[in-house]
Design a protein around this motif. Structure first.
Motif, short mmCIF file in Angstrom:
data_model
loop_
_atom_site.label_atom_id
_atom_site.label_comp_id
_atom_site.label_asym_id
_atom_site.label_seq_id
_atom_site.Cartn_x
_atom_site.Cartn_y
_atom_site.Cartn_z
N TYR A 81 0.73 -1.30 -0.09
CA TYR A 81 0.13 -0.04 0.08
C TYR A 81 0.60 1.09 0.00
O TYR A 81 2.28 1.27 0.27
N SER A 82 0.30 2.40 -0.37
CA SER A 82 0.91 3.65 -0.46
C SER A 82 1.95 3.67 -1.27
O SER A 82 3.03 4.46 -0.78
N LEU A 83 2.12 3.27 -2.22
CA LEU A 83 3.38 3.30 -3.02
C LEU A 83 3.31 4.63 -3.86
O LEU A 83 4.26 4.77 -4.77
N GLU A 84 2.00 5.44 -3.77
CA GLU A 84 1.99 6.49 -4.15
C GLU A 84 2.90 7.64 -3.48
O GLU A 84 3.17 8.72 -4.20
N ILE A 85 3.29 7.24 -2.25
CA ILE A 85 4.20 8.19 -1.61
C ILE A 85 5.66 7.93 -2.17
O ILE A 85 6.23 6.79 -2.18
N PRO A 86 6.40 8.92 -2.79
CA PRO A 86 7.34 8.78 -3.35
C PRO A 86 8.63 8.05 -2.46
O PRO A 86 9.05 7.06 -3.34
N SER A 87 8.63 8.20 -1.46
CA SER A 87 9.80 7.36 -0.66
C SER A 87 9.71 5.74 -0.80
O SER A 87 10.26 5.07 -0.86
N LYS A 88 8.17 5.61 -0.51
CA LYS A 88 7.96 4.23 -0.37
C LYS A 88 7.96 3.69 -1.90
O LYS A 88 8.37 2.39 -1.96
N ARG A 89 7.56 4.45 -2.77
CA ARG A 89 7.43 3.88 -4.29
C ARG A 89 9.00 3.63 -4.67
O ARG A 89 9.16 2.70 -5.20
N GLU A 90 9.82 4.43 -4.03
CA GLU A 90 11.14 4.15 -4.55
C GLU A 90 11.70 3.05 -3.78
O GLU A 90 12.70 2.36 -4.54
N GLY A 91 11.43 2.67 -2.86
CA GLY A 91 11.74 1.48 -2.04
C GLY A 91 11.22 0.32 -2.79
O GLY A 91 12.00 -0.70 -2.84
N ALA A 92 10.05 0.26 -3.18
CA ALA A 92 9.53 -0.71 -3.65
C ALA A 92 10.20 -1.02 -5.03
O ALA A 92 10.44 -2.26 -5.61
N ILE A 93 10.42 0.04 -5.83
CA ILE A 93 11.16 -0.14 -7.01
C ILE A 93 12.56 -0.76 -6.85
O ILE A 93 13.04 -1.79 -7.63
N ARG A 94 13.38 -0.44 -5.63
CA ARG A 94 14.50 -1.25 -5.35
C ARG A 94 14.27 -2.40 -4.92
O ARG A 94 15.21 -3.27 -5.34
#
Length: 379
Positions: free
Chosen positions: A206-219
């Motif tokens: 969830y909350s992958l629209e938050i840039p920091s979390k999205r960047e973590g999920a991309i990593r």
């Protein structure tokens, strides 16, 4: 990225289309969500225990009429399907899959590895000590082999790992991570793929629209890909509010993950219309707040003005989804009707929320008609 199901069937050269295409071709004579979104993406919902066993037959009937994909809300989570060592309860999951097969629905298993709704015994030995890395890996492997093995060829996609990172993009400090290390994700995907090589395998959060979390999920996805983990897609849950997140962040989430060469799914869509209980905007099921009158402003009905806001919000979001239908393979609502939604009790127990597109009387809301109209315009 084409799904594993699609790729495997293409290897047959001529014959049936992909399983996903098969489910999208199922239609009823009257206009429904599943017919309106044919050719765009699968449109899904969840089934709860009451709907699976017919106590809410109207909810079950609505689900199979309108949707062509189904996810188990709770009955396939570890605490329900594997409550004690060596004890499995497959009754509800078996029944749900029977319903899905009878109605031509794509089936998603939710979820194999998660820090929540997993019994404490999973992580401890008989003396009450935390397991070693090797012992916990063996316990994970046994669970995945048993559950995925039972439903091989019947569950078409699995949420293999759920919610492994936090909002700043770092790994969540769970027993899985603490005992095994970051490669617990790699192992989970490997174990699931070994049992059913044809199943689609997803990371879900969830909350992958938050840039920091999205960047973590991309990593995280890149880490899985670098270690040859057979991930085929990512589920961005879509627990939204009327004014959060920004539409630009919703769109960027889709495009950023699609750029990694994996399928993108919206897996748990709902839109909270109530005042926030605190500043936190995520979907951590452990979060809670006390009931206050101002937090439950619509106990009897949703005002027309807010209903219009909800309709507009769904229309704006589905405009994005349809614009990126080449990358999105499925959009799943987290509930059939408003009365089923977990948002009535999270993070404040006992509230009356209206986050979905069918009301408590199983009737379509204006948002339903708005996204149907959009889908027809897009075709």
């Amino acid at each position: 990225m084409k799904s594993i199901l699609f790729t495997s069937i293409l290897l047959l050269l001529i014959g049936c289309g992909s399983d996903r295409d098969q489910y999208q071709q199922e239609q009823t004579e009257e206009q429904t969500l599943r017919s309106a979104f044919e050719g765009s993406f699968l449109i899904g919902t969840i089934l709860n225990h009451r709907q699976i066993f017919g106590q809410d037959q109207r909810g079950q009937d609505l689900a199979v009429r309108e949707f062509n994909a189904v996810t188990a809300e709770n009955v396939m989570k570890w605490e329900n399907i594997h409550p004690e060592p060596g004890v499995y309860d497959f009754d509800a999951a078996d029944t749900m899959i029977d319903i899905a097969e009878e109605n031509g629905m794509f089936v998603v298993g939710h979820t194999l590895v998660w820090h929540s709704q997993t019994p404490d015994w999973v992580f401890y030995d008989d003396e009450g000590e935390l397991l070693s890395r090797e012992a916990l890996l063996e316990r994970m492997k046994d669970h995945i082999e048993t559950v995925v093995g039972r439903y091989k060829g019947r569950v078409h996609g699995w949420d293999v790992v759920n919610e492994a990172i936090v909002d700043d993009g770092t790994m969540r400090d769970t027993y899985w991570y603490r005992i095994i290390g970051e490669d617990f994700l790699v192992k989970a995907f490997e174990y699931a793929h070994a049992v059913d090589p044809e199943a689609e395998l997803y990371y879900n959060d969830y909350s992958l629209e938050i840039p920091s979390k999205r960047e973590g999920a991309i990593r995280l996805v890149e880490y899985l890909q670098e270690n040859d983990a057979p991930i085929t897609g990512i589920g961005t849950q879509g627990h939204f509010m009327l004014d959060f997140p920004d539409l630009e962040e919703i769109e960027k989430t889709i495009t950023d993950f699609a750029a990694l060469g994996i399928d993108v799914m919206v897996t748990e869509l709902d839109i909270d219309v109530l005042p926030p209980a605190f500043d936190y905007m995520g979907a951590d099921v452990s979060a809670s707040a006390e009931m206050r009158e101002e937090l439950n402003p619509y106990p009897d009905a949703l005002p027309d003005s807010v209903q219009q806001q909800l309709t507009d919000r769904y229309r704006d979001i589905f405009e994005i989804y349809l614009r990126h239908s080449d990358d999105i393979t499925r959009v799943t609502f987290w509930g059939v009707t408003d009365g089923d939604s977990w948002k009535n009790n999270w993070p404040v127990s006992g509230r009356t929320n209206y986050p979905l597109i069918f009301d408590r009387n199983w009737e379509p809301k204006p948002a339903y008609h708005a996204i149907i109209e959009l889908a027809e315009e897009h075709r």
